[in-house]
Design an enzyme around this catalytic site. Structure first.
Site, short mmCIF file in Angstrom:
data_model
loop_
_atom_site.label_atom_id
_atom_site.label_comp_id
_atom_site.label_asym_id
_atom_site.label_seq_id
_atom_site.Cartn_x
_atom_site.Cartn_y
_atom_site.Cartn_z
N LYS A 1 0.82 -1.09 -0.12
CA LYS A 1 0.18 0.35 -0.12
C LYS A 1 0.82 1.37 -0.06
O LYS A 1 0.46 2.30 -0.77
CB LYS A 1 -0.78 -0.15 1.23
N ASN A 2 2.15 1.30 0.64
CA ASN A 2 2.49 2.52 0.99
C ASN A 2 3.78 2.76 -0.13
O ASN A 2 4.59 3.83 -0.01
CB ASN A 2 3.28 2.48 2.40
N ARG B 1 -4.73 10.86 4.31
CA ARG B 1 -3.50 11.96 4.40
C ARG B 1 -2.40 11.87 3.25
O ARG B 1 -1.99 12.76 3.00
CB ARG B 1 -2.65 11.77 5.66
N CYS C 1 -4.88 12.78 12.48
CA CYS C 1 -5.81 11.73 12.11
C CYS C 1 -5.68 10.98 13.56
O CYS C 1 -4.95 11.45 14.65
CB CYS C 1 -5.01 10.64 11.24
N ARG D 1 0.42 14.57 12.71
CA ARG D 1 0.93 14.49 11.41
C ARG D 1 0.94 15.78 10.67
O ARG D 1 0.50 15.77 9.68
CB ARG D 1 -0.11 13.54 10.82
N PRO D 2 1.95 16.57 10.96
CA PRO D 2 2.09 17.83 10.20
C PRO D 2 2.86 17.43 8.84
O PRO D 2 3.31 16.66 8.78
CB PRO D 2 2.97 18.66 11.11
N VAL D 3 2.99 18.58 7.97
CA VAL D 3 3.57 18.43 6.75
C VAL D 3 4.77 19.56 6.63
O VAL D 3 5.19 19.85 5.47
CB VAL D 3 2.74 18.44 5.56
N ASP D 4 5.21 20.07 7.85
CA ASP D 4 6.19 21.12 7.68
C ASP D 4 7.41 20.77 7.05
O ASP D 4 8.08 21.82 6.38
CB ASP D 4 6.46 21.72 9.20
N LEU D 5 7.81 19.86 6.97
CA LEU D 5 9.19 19.35 6.25
C LEU D 5 8.73 19.12 4.70
O LEU D 5 9.74 19.60 4.23
CB LEU D 5 9.52 17.98 6.52
N ASP E 1 4.49 0.46 11.98
CA ASP E 1 3.17 0.17 11.50
C ASP E 1 2.77 -1.37 11.88
O ASP E 1 2.08 -2.20 11.51
CB ASP E 1 3.18 0.13 10.02
N ARG F 1 -8.78 -0.22 4.49
CA ARG F 1 -8.04 0.79 3.73
C ARG F 1 -6.68 0.10 3.49
O ARG F 1 -6.01 0.77 2.56
CB ARG F 1 -7.57 1.85 4.61
#
Ligand code: EPZ
Length: 420
Positions: free
Chosen positions: A22-23, A92, A116, A121-125, A306, A398
């Site tokens: 999946k990933n 996400r 979530c 789970r920020p996306v600053d990077l 995970d 999912r």
């Protein structure tokens, strides 16, 4: 809503086919936006999240031809550079279209994914990296608006800590940037190697694949390619833990043991045998109880976050205690209260959980909260006395393809039924 009903106690024997990862599938689908030609993906897992991601690239203008475990993505034109909230909030990983859209179109408007269950789970990077490559970033009405009217420029980006998604977004963006980009302290997950190999097949120039330092020479454009997605190491680890929990001997067909070395080491230490075979990985536990081992989740090649919930279930019935420390996400112990309802003895201290093994768990109705916690509860049901009902299994669908069918095929007493 559907639920899964399990009667525990039986061993597992036979073989389970492992699906595509999946990933890896999610960033690979986003990579289809980098070229006007056709990107063909094989060994595509049949998952809800894959469906969401295909729907997202389709609304950006990609034409899709779908077959069994197969898709052809042709984004000849990008019709829209906006990834809307009602899609992004469901998944996400939608944020992975940001890099490809800015690189190809010079702009993108992507809803902020929001938090979530397992963390903020920020996306600053992701955003800092695009800024380093010359993009202008604005945050307004819950959207990231990234613009690079003159295109992206190569840059040297050093991540303060490892981020899978940021590495993937910036790797994809760098393939079309003007000049050379260096990603330092990059994530090394096998799914990133898969993405890098596919991008190379599309004409990208990438050095250092599989290491924490990726060097990319940008190109004016990428061409189409055909790529087969690697087998899912988390699905493999999940079923390996299922054998540890229930006992028996199962061959995981299609598994890639080389992507699971740390997991196999942990299984070995707690008394579950995992041996590479011609076709994948055979996992066995006959008779003796597993023993408790201490584990800390780490970025690859360490023990994957995970698989933390699944490991906890295995430790819940171990002879002895186990300290499990979650270093990646700030709130990934939601399965603990549910396991406690089944008789598990787990005490959480901040980022660590002390698990004291009990001889048997007791079946109970439980609630799934996130993808990996849900499958942990299914594993707990396999070991428990009596009946376990796992509710809210949309989380499960999912990330796991037909999990109850795969487990029933090796002897589990498990069925899916319509819930209330
Ligand atoms: C990917 O998520 C996976 N998802 C996750 O799998 C996996 O748990 C995670 O990597 C870690 O291996 C996909 O690949 C689709 P990160 P991602 O960026 O990319 C923080 C599953 O069950 N961070 O490596 O979101 C972040 O909050 C899912 O299949 C920032 O602070 O993970 C987390 O604490 C769950 N700022 C840590 O870094 C950023 O800009 C690692 O996150 C990015 C991340």
């Amino acid at each position: 809503m559907q639920r899964i009903v399990i009667r525990g106690g039986g061993e597992l024997h036979g073989e389970i086919p492992i699906s595509g990862a999946k990933n890896a599938a999610l960033p690979l689908i986003a990579a289809g936006l980098l070229t006007a030609e056709t990107l063909t993906l094989d060994n595509l897992p049949e998952l809800a999240d894959v469906g969401f991601m295909l729907g997202l690239v389709e609304q950006h203008g990609a034409a899709l031809v779908r077959g069994p475990r197969h898709v052809e993505i042709t984004a000849a034109e990008i019709a829209s550079t906006t990834a809307p909230y009602d899609i992004v909030r469901k998944m996400r990983a939608s944020v992975l279209v940001l890099g490809p859209l800015v690189a190809r179109m010079g702009e993108a408007r992507v809803s902020l994914p929001g938090g979530c269950a397992i963390g903020t789970r920020p996306v600053d990077l992701h955003l800092k990296g695009l800024e380093a490559m010359g993009a202008h970033i604005e945050l307004a009405d819950g959207y990231v608006h990234a613009t690079a009217p003159k295109g992206l420029k190569g840059a040297t980006i050093r991540f303060p800590f490892v981020s899978v998604g940021a590495t993937e977004n910036l790797l994809m963006a760098a393939t079309l940037a003007d000049g050379e980009t260096v990603l330092d302290n990059a994530a090394r997950e096998p799914e990133i190697t898969d993405l890098a190999l596919c991008l190379k097949a599309m004409g990208a120039e990438i050095e250092g694949i599989g290491t924490e330092r990726l060097t990319v020479k940008g190109k004016a454009s990428l061409h189409g390619a055909r790529y087969s997605i690697l087998p899912d190491r988390i699905e493999t680890g999940t079923f390996a833990m299922a054998v540890g929990v229930a006992g028996g001997s199962v061959e995981l067909v299609g598994a890639r043991p080389d992507t699971l070395e740390d997991v196999i080491d942990v299984l070995d230490r707690c008394g579950v045998e995992a041996m590479a075979t011609e076709r994948g990985l055979r996992v066995k536990r006959n008779g003796h109880r597993v023993v408790g081992v201490d584990v800390m989740t780490q970025p690859y090649p360490g023990f994957p976050t995970d698989l933390q919930a699944q490991l906890m279930v295995l430790m819940a019935t171990a002879d002895g205690a186990a300290m499990i420390t979650e270093t990646i996400f700030e709130n990934r112990f939601m399965h603990v209260p549910e396991l406690a309802r089944m008789g598990a003895n787990v005490t959480v201290h901040g980022a660590s959980a002390l698990v004291r093994g009990v001889p048997r768990l007791k079946g109970a109705p439980v609630m799934a909260t996130d993808l990996r916690a849900s499958v942990g509860l299914v594993l707990a049901g396999l070991a428990a006395e009596g009946e376990t009902v796992v509710n809210r299994i949309y989380h499960l669908d999912r990330g796991y393809e037909r999990v109850e069918e795969k487990l029933r095929a090796v002897g589990a007493d498990i069925r899916r039924e319509a819930g209330e």
